[in-house]
Write a protein that holds these residues in place. Structure first.
Motif, PDB file in Angstrom:
ATOM      1  N   SER A  63       0.866  -1.180   0.000  1.00 32.45           N
ATOM      2  CA  SER A  63       0.000   0.000   0.000  1.00 32.45           C
ATOM      3  C   SER A  63       0.902   1.229   0.000  1.00 32.45           C
ATOM      4  O   SER A  63       2.099   1.139   0.290  1.00 32.45           O
ATOM      5  CB  SER A  63      -0.894   0.006   1.244  1.00 32.45           C
ATOM      6  OG  SER A  63      -0.121   0.265   2.407  1.00 32.45           O
ATOM      7  N   LYS A  64       0.337   2.388  -0.308  1.00 26.34           N
ATOM      8  CA  LYS A  64       1.118   3.630  -0.281  1.00 26.34           C
ATOM      9  C   LYS A  64       1.707   3.849   1.101  1.00 26.34           C
ATOM     10  O   LYS A  64       2.881   4.191   1.249  1.00 26.34           O
ATOM     11  CB  LYS A  64       0.241   4.816  -0.690  1.00 26.34           C
ATOM     12  CG  LYS A  64      -0.172   4.787  -2.137  1.00 26.34           C
ATOM     13  CD  LYS A  64      -1.104   5.934  -2.455  1.00 26.34           C
ATOM     14  CE  LYS A  64      -1.561   5.859  -3.908  1.00 26.34           C
ATOM     15  NZ  LYS A  64      -2.479   6.933  -4.254  1.00 26.34           N
ATOM     16  N   GLU A  65       0.882   3.650   2.112  1.00 31.10           N
ATOM     17  CA  GLU A  65       1.312   3.843   3.496  1.00 31.10           C
ATOM     18  C   GLU A  65       2.469   2.911   3.850  1.00 31.10           C
ATOM     19  O   GLU A  65       3.491   3.348   4.398  1.00 31.10           O
ATOM     20  CB  GLU A  65       0.131   3.584   4.431  1.00 31.10           C
ATOM     21  CG  GLU A  65       0.446   3.626   5.894  1.00 31.10           C
ATOM     22  CD  GLU A  65      -0.761   3.262   6.747  1.00 31.10           C
ATOM     23  OE1 GLU A  65      -0.554   2.647   7.797  1.00 31.10           O
ATOM     24  OE2 GLU A  65      -1.897   3.592   6.354  1.00 31.10           O
ATOM     25  N   GLU A  66       2.342   1.625   3.524  1.00 27.51           N
ATOM     26  CA  GLU A  66       3.394   0.652   3.834  1.00 27.51           C
ATOM     27  C   GLU A  66       4.690   0.980   3.093  1.00 27.51           C
ATOM     28  O   GLU A  66       5.780   0.929   3.667  1.00 27.51           O
ATOM     29  CB  GLU A  66       2.951  -0.764   3.437  1.00 27.51           C
ATOM     30  CG  GLU A  66       1.833  -1.325   4.272  1.00 27.51           C
ATOM     31  CD  GLU A  66       1.222  -2.586   3.654  1.00 27.51           C
ATOM     32  OE1 GLU A  66       0.646  -3.363   4.425  1.00 27.51           O
ATOM     33  OE2 GLU A  66       1.328  -2.791   2.416  1.00 27.51           O
ATOM     34  N   GLY A  67       4.569   1.320   1.829  1.00 21.24           N
ATOM     35  CA  GLY A  67       5.753   1.607   1.026  1.00 21.24           C
ATOM     36  C   GLY A  67       6.516   2.823   1.521  1.00 21.24           C
ATOM     37  O   GLY A  67       7.748   2.806   1.621  1.00 21.24           O
TER      38      GLY A  67
END
Length: 193
Positions: free
Chosen positions: A144-148
């Motif tokens: 996800s954007k957040e994880e990346g």
């Protein structure tokens, strides 16, 4: 252990810790008809809001640059932060570029953390817009954007960077820590992502 070595060691320990309390400074966006629900605001309004959001970044960086130790760095998001993707694709967002240029002149690394999955085209686009580019970290497929973005900041910290300022326009730019201070540009409730 000398006081200087102790301070550097303490700073290294601090940068290796997730800083969940690090919350970005947020400028209140101008309330126009566009910003209140009809889409993204006009360019002039957005630029005024961006200037207000990044205004505290330079005084913060001046203070931090006086404190030597570690590889100081700033992290920038790309789309609608470093680049005017929505309004003028490929063009530098001038208030953010000014911060990046100041950091570069004062021996701080200029790093980019993006939800994009390819760094080669991003690097060229950023360099063409006038940005110094010390490193780019992209999202991996399936993240996800957040994880990346959190993974990227963690990896950059492990590489020895002290991320003094983190500048972005979405909440995903700030989740997960690994930076000292955040500066959030307006996204108008997701209308300018």
């Amino acid at each position: 252990m000398s006081v200087r070595k102790f301070r550097i060691a303490a700073l290294a320990v601090l940068t290796a810790v997730v800083l969940p309390a690090a919350t970005p400074a947020v400028a209140a966006p101008a309330r126009t008809a566009a910003a209140s629900g009809r889409g993204a605001p006009d360019y002039r309004t957005w630029q005024a809001d961006v200037k207000e959001a990044v205004a505290p970044a330079l005084p913060w960086l001046r203070g931090r640059s006086a404190e030597r130790g570690g590889k100081q760095a700033i992290v920038l998001d790309i789309d609608n932060t470093a680049l005017e993707t929505y309004y003028h694709p490929g063009q530098a967002d001038k208030p953010v570029l000014e911060v990046a240029e100041w950091a570069h002149r004062h021996h701080m690394a200029v790093l980019f953390v993006t939800a994009r999955t390819s760094s080669s085209s991003a690097r060229q686009e950023l360099q063409d817009a006038g940005y110094p580019v010390d490193a780019i970290c992209t999202r991996e497929h399936g993240e996800s954007k957040e994880e990346g973005k959190a993974r990227c900041r963690k990896e950059l910290t492990r590489d020895g960077y002290v991320i003094t300022a983190n500048i972005g326009n979405r909440s995903t730019d700030f989740i997960g820590g690994y930076y000292e201070k955040g500066f959030k540009l307006p996204d108008y409730d997701g209308r300018l992502s």
